[in-house]
Design a protein around this motif. Structure first.
Motif, PDB file in Angstrom:
ATOM      1  N   UNK A 185       0.875  -1.172   0.000  1.00  8.31           N
ATOM      2  CA  UNK A 185       0.000   0.000   0.000  1.00  8.31           C
ATOM      3  C   UNK A 185       0.909   1.217   0.000  1.00  8.31           C
ATOM      4  N   UNK A 186       0.762   2.068  -0.989  1.00  9.23           N
ATOM      5  CA  UNK A 186       1.674   3.198  -1.116  1.00  9.23           C
ATOM      6  C   UNK A 186       0.909   4.479  -1.436  1.00  9.23           C
ATOM      7  N   UNK A 187       1.146   5.501  -0.632  1.00  5.47           N
ATOM      8  CA  UNK A 187       0.682   6.848  -0.958  1.00  5.47           C
ATOM      9  C   UNK A 187       1.801   7.520  -1.742  1.00  5.47           C
ATOM     10  N   UNK A 188       1.482   7.987  -2.925  1.00  2.45           N
ATOM     11  CA  UNK A 188       2.523   8.617  -3.746  1.00  2.45           C
ATOM     12  C   UNK A 188       1.899   9.601  -4.727  1.00  2.45           C
ATOM     13  N   UNK A 189       2.634  10.680  -4.963  1.00  2.66           N
ATOM     14  CA  UNK A 189       2.262  11.631  -6.008  1.00  2.66           C
ATOM     15  C   UNK A 189       3.161  11.469  -7.233  1.00  2.66           C
ATOM     16  N   UNK A 190       3.992  10.420  -7.212  1.00  2.00           N
ATOM     17  CA  UNK A 190       4.903  10.141  -8.322  1.00  2.00           C
ATOM     18  C   UNK A 190       4.162   9.302  -9.358  1.00  2.00           C
ATOM     19  N   UNK A 191       3.681   9.958 -10.408  1.00  2.00           N
ATOM     20  CA  UNK A 191       2.835   9.288 -11.404  1.00  2.00           C
ATOM     21  C   UNK A 191       3.600   8.208 -12.153  1.00  2.00           C
ATOM     22  N   UNK A 192       4.865   8.452 -12.428  1.00  2.00           N
ATOM     23  CA  UNK A 192       5.702   7.486 -13.130  1.00  2.00           C
ATOM     24  C   UNK A 192       5.856   6.221 -12.283  1.00  2.00           C
ATOM     25  N   UNK A 193       6.113   6.407 -10.993  1.00  6.56           N
ATOM     26  CA  UNK A 193       6.262   5.302 -10.046  1.00  6.56           C
ATOM     27  C   UNK A 193       4.963   4.494  -9.957  1.00  6.56           C
ATOM     28  N   UNK A 194       3.832   5.169  -9.844  1.00  8.14           N
ATOM     29  CA  UNK A 194       2.539   4.491  -9.750  1.00  8.14           C
ATOM     30  C   UNK A 194       2.243   3.683 -11.006  1.00  8.14           C
ATOM     31  N   UNK A 195       2.609   4.215 -12.157  1.00  2.83           N
ATOM     32  CA  UNK A 195       2.366   3.488 -13.404  1.00  2.83           C
ATOM     33  C   UNK A 195       3.156   2.191 -13.463  1.00  2.83           C
ATOM     34  N   UNK A 196       4.342   2.177 -12.874  1.00  2.00           N
ATOM     35  CA  UNK A 196       5.222   1.019 -12.998  1.00  2.00           C
ATOM     36  C   UNK A 196       5.036  -0.008 -11.887  1.00  2.00           C
ATOM     37  N   UNK A 197       4.439   0.385 -10.760  1.00  2.00           N
ATOM     38  CA  UNK A 197       4.429  -0.493  -9.591  1.00  2.00           C
ATOM     39  C   UNK A 197       3.044  -1.038  -9.243  1.00  2.00           C
ATOM     40  N   UNK A 198       2.000  -0.226  -9.286  1.00  2.00           N
ATOM     41  CA  UNK A 198       0.720  -0.638  -8.691  1.00  2.00           C
ATOM     42  C   UNK A 198      -0.189  -1.308  -9.723  1.00  2.00           C
ATOM     43  N   UNK A 252      10.521  21.519  -7.709  1.00  2.00           N
ATOM     44  CA  UNK A 252       9.272  22.271  -7.519  1.00  2.00           C
ATOM     45  C   UNK A 252       8.040  21.416  -7.292  1.00  2.00           C
ATOM     46  N   UNK A 253       8.085  20.122  -7.626  1.00  2.00           N
ATOM     47  CA  UNK A 253       6.885  19.291  -7.461  1.00  2.00           C
ATOM     48  C   UNK A 253       6.874  18.504  -6.156  1.00  2.00           C
ATOM     49  N   UNK A 254       7.961  18.556  -5.393  1.00  2.00           N
ATOM     50  CA  UNK A 254       7.970  17.866  -4.091  1.00  2.00           C
ATOM     51  C   UNK A 254       6.861  18.420  -3.203  1.00  2.00           C
ATOM     52  N   UNK A 255       6.188  17.551  -2.490  1.00  2.00           N
ATOM     53  CA  UNK A 255       5.140  17.887  -1.512  1.00  2.00           C
ATOM     54  C   UNK A 255       3.810  18.291  -2.152  1.00  2.00           C
ATOM     55  N   UNK A 256       3.781  18.451  -3.462  1.00  2.00           N
ATOM     56  CA  UNK A 256       2.527  18.819  -4.120  1.00  2.00           C
ATOM     57  C   UNK A 256       1.751  17.574  -4.507  1.00  2.00           C
ATOM     58  N   UNK A 257       0.414  17.654  -4.408  1.00  2.00           N
ATOM     59  CA  UNK A 257      -0.400  16.535  -4.885  1.00  2.00           C
ATOM     60  C   UNK A 257      -0.397  16.531  -6.410  1.00  2.00           C
ATOM     61  N   UNK A 258      -0.977  15.487  -6.981  1.00  2.00           N
ATOM     62  CA  UNK A 258      -0.868  15.290  -8.429  1.00  2.00           C
ATOM     63  C   UNK A 258      -1.525  16.418  -9.207  1.00  2.00           C
ATOM     64  N   UNK A 259      -2.705  16.861  -8.777  1.00  2.00           N
ATOM     65  CA  UNK A 259      -3.390  17.935  -9.506  1.00  2.00           C
ATOM     66  C   UNK A 259      -2.577  19.226  -9.456  1.00  2.00           C
ATOM     67  N   UNK A 260      -1.962  19.519  -8.310  1.00  2.00           N
ATOM     68  CA  UNK A 260      -1.142  20.729  -8.200  1.00  2.00           C
ATOM     69  C   UNK A 260       0.109  20.612  -9.062  1.00  2.00           C
ATOM     70  N   UNK A 261       0.679  19.409  -9.144  1.00  2.00           N
ATOM     71  CA  UNK A 261       1.830  19.199 -10.030  1.00  2.00           C
ATOM     72  C   UNK A 261       1.451  19.507 -11.479  1.00  2.00           C
ATOM     73  N   UNK A 262       0.270  19.071 -11.866  1.00  2.00           N
ATOM     74  CA  UNK A 262      -0.174  19.315 -13.245  1.00  2.00           C
ATOM     75  C   UNK A 262      -0.374  20.802 -13.497  1.00  2.00           C
ATOM     76  N   UNK A 263      -0.868  21.528 -12.488  1.00  2.00           N
ATOM     77  CA  UNK A 263      -1.028  22.981 -12.616  1.00  2.00           C
ATOM     78  C   UNK A 263       0.326  23.645 -12.818  1.00  2.00           C
ATOM     79  N   UNK A 264       1.315  23.234 -12.008  1.00  2.00           N
ATOM     80  CA  UNK A 264       2.671  23.787 -12.135  1.00  2.00           C
ATOM     81  C   UNK A 264       3.237  23.489 -13.524  1.00  2.00           C
ATOM     82  N   UNK A 265       3.077  22.266 -13.974  1.00  2.00           N
ATOM     83  CA  UNK A 265       3.603  21.884 -15.296  1.00  2.00           C
ATOM     84  C   UNK A 265       2.965  22.713 -16.401  1.00  2.00           C
ATOM     85  N   UNK A 266       1.656  22.889 -16.348  1.00  2.00           N
ATOM     86  CA  UNK A 266       0.970  23.673 -17.381  1.00  2.00           C
ATOM     87  C   UNK A 266       1.441  25.127 -17.368  1.00  2.00           C
ATOM     88  N   UNK A 267       1.623  25.677 -16.156  1.00  2.00           N
ATOM     89  CA  UNK A 267       2.080  27.068 -16.058  1.00  2.00           C
ATOM     90  C   UNK A 267       3.489  27.223 -16.614  1.00  2.00           C
TER      91      UNK A 267
END
Length: 644
Positions: free
Chosen positions: A213-226, A472-487
């Protein structure tokens, strides 16, 4: 086989509901990623599962023969000692076995001993058990895990008291991996790992035989592990099968289905209310009864909640106050050491206006130090550095050390940008989800994600034309990471970023610079290009082998697809034709009802004429005619309802 279940779990603090009626089941071997916005209750749920927190209501069931290991995101405590001594505690049971085996070896060396046979049998038993529990391999495994988590032989002798927060987290992760619990619970395990460590951890977890069971905002990690996702939103939990990318598709489909069902029900309610109104308007006994019947059904209808298709997101955009010259940063042969420890040497780079460049490298190689040198906040030991014309740096530091812990959120912003009124500043803070009394929180009391958002707001208001961002994406949830990336994608200035977020590295940079002890290696592309060109990274992060060769031939598949497509096309044509027929008939009925209701209204008006009141025969004819029209209307309504 179920190893863990939760039933109707709720957790509240006063009037704040963190988790509400959450239920789930976890099977042996499941690899579950828990996702959701910051504050959605993910860590709270992990604490309840691990037994560190009691739920306000509900229950957790864990099989008696199952062991649990829990890696916390923060507040990791050790009792002292060194890195190696702490890691060795994992194998205390093997050390005890070794002492007993040594004692038995001494006993059986005396063949004349009265206990020889008993001691020999026990010795044989202990040797078999010692081998079964990994007694002959644990030392090499211990060394391998510590090295993979960034602890050199020298680092392993460090006192725990001097370790950074990131080093403590990596040590705790190392100990858990060595323990191999039946259920491994990890809260943001990738936050302090560099790319090499991430690749090793993913490889290790793929071979792990237990439940994850893993809480993670690392989308790449989640795609490869869960292989399953628990989505937490609004205190509730929704389970999906598949990795993160599959979850996004399924969640979008689910929300779209919920939206259609909600809108369909709302349309049906409006239609039924209109029918009830029109039935009552006629005032006949038959239609009045039908109106009451429909009202009862409507009253007992379970009204669907309007689905929340979008969660609140911070609104981020970076604008520049003025443009820089074409050359932004030019550096040649930079080097930096601290005492006898050299971080890097021979570092050269050339950053041009408008480029998006990302720097990667092992932990401790000096990436943050290099950023500070490029901004002239630190001095290199040697080398040449030139900053271009009109370059205005905006810096985001991963530790948010530039925030004053003693200030409030509003005070922090007003100190930096005092020309804004309180109203204007509170409006800006609202864009970053600081609302109401949130603006009066002390900075020290903010979560990691909230501090990151506050630092991003300060950066946004700076108007800098060259952004220097450290993780810049450390500590941010996934939706906030996407906002930062788009900006950042829309930012017209120059971007230089240190990151280990592989999803970010795939989306943002024009080129990647890898910092090593002996210099900088350039990759003219994003992270996928880096993997292609870097053989060691490619080997350690390679995707799974393709599926086995299909038994069916390509011709078989083509014919099957053609037949299936044709059948679907015919079925669709028939359904569309039937729908058109029903729509035409419904239009005809509505037109006839409208016509009849008009005739009924004319009869009612004419029968109200005082001059006709004495003409009983005419009145009787009109009454019969109106009754016939109303009967026809009732029948038409019945048919119209069947068509809906």
């Amino acid at each position: 086989m179920l190893v863990l279940t939760g039933k109707d779990i709720s957790k509240t603090y006063g009037t704040d509901i963190i988790i509400e009626d959450v239920s789930f089941g976890v099977n042996k071997g499941d690899r579950i990623g828990i996702v959701g916005a910051n504050g959605s209750g993910k860590t709270t749920l992990l604490n309840i599962i691990a037994g560190g927190l009691e739920p306000s209501s509900g229950s957790i069931y864990i099989r008696n023969d199952v062991s649990i290991g829990y890696l916390r995101q923060k507040n990791i405590f050790f009792t002292g000692g060194t890195v190696i001594s702490e890691a060795q505690k994992t194998f205390a049971h093997l050390f005890a076995m070794e002492r007993e085996i040594e004692s038995l070896q001494i006993s059986i060396s005396d063949h004349e001993s009265r206990t020889f046979d008993r001691d020999l049998a026990r010795y044989t038993e202990m040797i078999e058990e010692y081998e079964k529990k990994g007694g002959y391999t644990y030392k090499s495994e211990l060394a391998a895990v510590l090295r993979a988590m960034g602890f050199s032989d020298e680092d392993q002798q460090k006192k725990i008291d001097v370790l950074s927060g990131g080093e403590r987290t990596r040590l705790a992760l190392s100990c858990m991996l060595l323990q191999k619990p039946d259920i491994m619970i990890l809260d943001e395990p990738t936050n302090h790992l560099d790319l090499r460590m991430l690749a090793w951890l993913e490889s290790y977890l793929k071979g792990y035989q237990g439940t994850l069971l893993v809480v993670s905002h690392d989308r790449y990690f989640l795609d490869r592990i869960v292989n399953r996702i628990f989505d937490m939103s609004g205190g509730t939990l929704t389970a999906y099968n598949g990795n993160y990318s599959e979850f996004l598709i399924k969640k979008a489909e689910r929300l779209e289905t919920m939206r259609r069902e909600y809108e369909k029900q709302q349309a049906e309610i409006a239609k039924q209310e209109e029918i009830i109104r029109r039935f009552k308007q006629h005032g006949t006994e038959h239609l009045t009864k039908r109106a009451k019947s429909r009202e009862k059904r409507l009253a007992h209808l379970e009204i669907l909640e309007k689905p929340q298709l979008r969660q609140d997101k911070m609104k981020l955009n970076f604008d520049t106050n003025f443009k820089s010259g074409g050359e932004v940063i030019n550096a040649e042969d930079l080097s930096k050491s601290y005492g006898s420890r050299q971080l890097f040497r021979n570092v050269s780079l050339d950053i041009r206006k408008g480029e998006r460049v990302c720097i990667i490298g092992d932990n401790g190689i000096g990436k943050t130090t290099l950023l500070k040198i490029l901004m002239e906040q630190e001095t290199p030991d040697s080398g040449y550095l030139k900053i271009g014309y009109n370059v205005d740096f905006g810096y985001y530091d991963q530790g948010q050390m530039r925030l004053d812990d003693n200030e409030t959120v509003l005070g922090e912003m007003k100190n930096a940008y005092h020309l804004y009124t309180d109203t204007e500043m509170r409006s800006l803070l609202g864009r970053f989800l600081f609302r109401g009394d949130d603006v009066f929180k002390q900075v020290r009391d903010l979560s990691g994600g909230e501090k990151a958002k506050l630092a991003l707001l300060k950066l946004m208001l700076s108007g800098a034309n060259t952004l220097i961002l450290d993780e810049p994406t450390n500590h941010l949830d996934i939706e906030s990471r996407e906002v930062v990336e788009d900006a950042l994608m829309e930012f017209e200035g120059t971007l230089l970023v240190v990151s280990h977020d592989r999803y970010f590295l795939t989306k943002i940079p024009d080129r990647i610079l890898e910092l090593t002890e002996s210099g900088m290696v350039e990759y003219k592309g994003n992270f996928e290009y880096y993997l292609e060109k870097n053989s060691s990274a490619e080997n350690s992060t390679a995707k799974e082998d393709p599926a086995p060769v299909r038994e069916r031939t390509e011709m078989d598949k083509t014919l099957e697809a053609v037949r299936s497509s044709e059948a679907e096309r015919q079925a669709k044509k028939q359904a569309e034709a039937e729908e058109r027929r029903r729509a035409r008939r419904a239009d005809e009925i509505e037109s006839r009802i409208h016509e009849l209701e008009g005739l009924i209204a004319e009869i009612e008006e004419s029968m109200g004429d005082p001059g006709r009141a004495a003409d009983f025969e005419w009145m009787h004819e009109q009454s019969d005619l109106m009754a016939a029209y109303e009967k026809e209307v009732a029948g038409l309504y019945d048919e119209w309802m069947e068509l809906q």
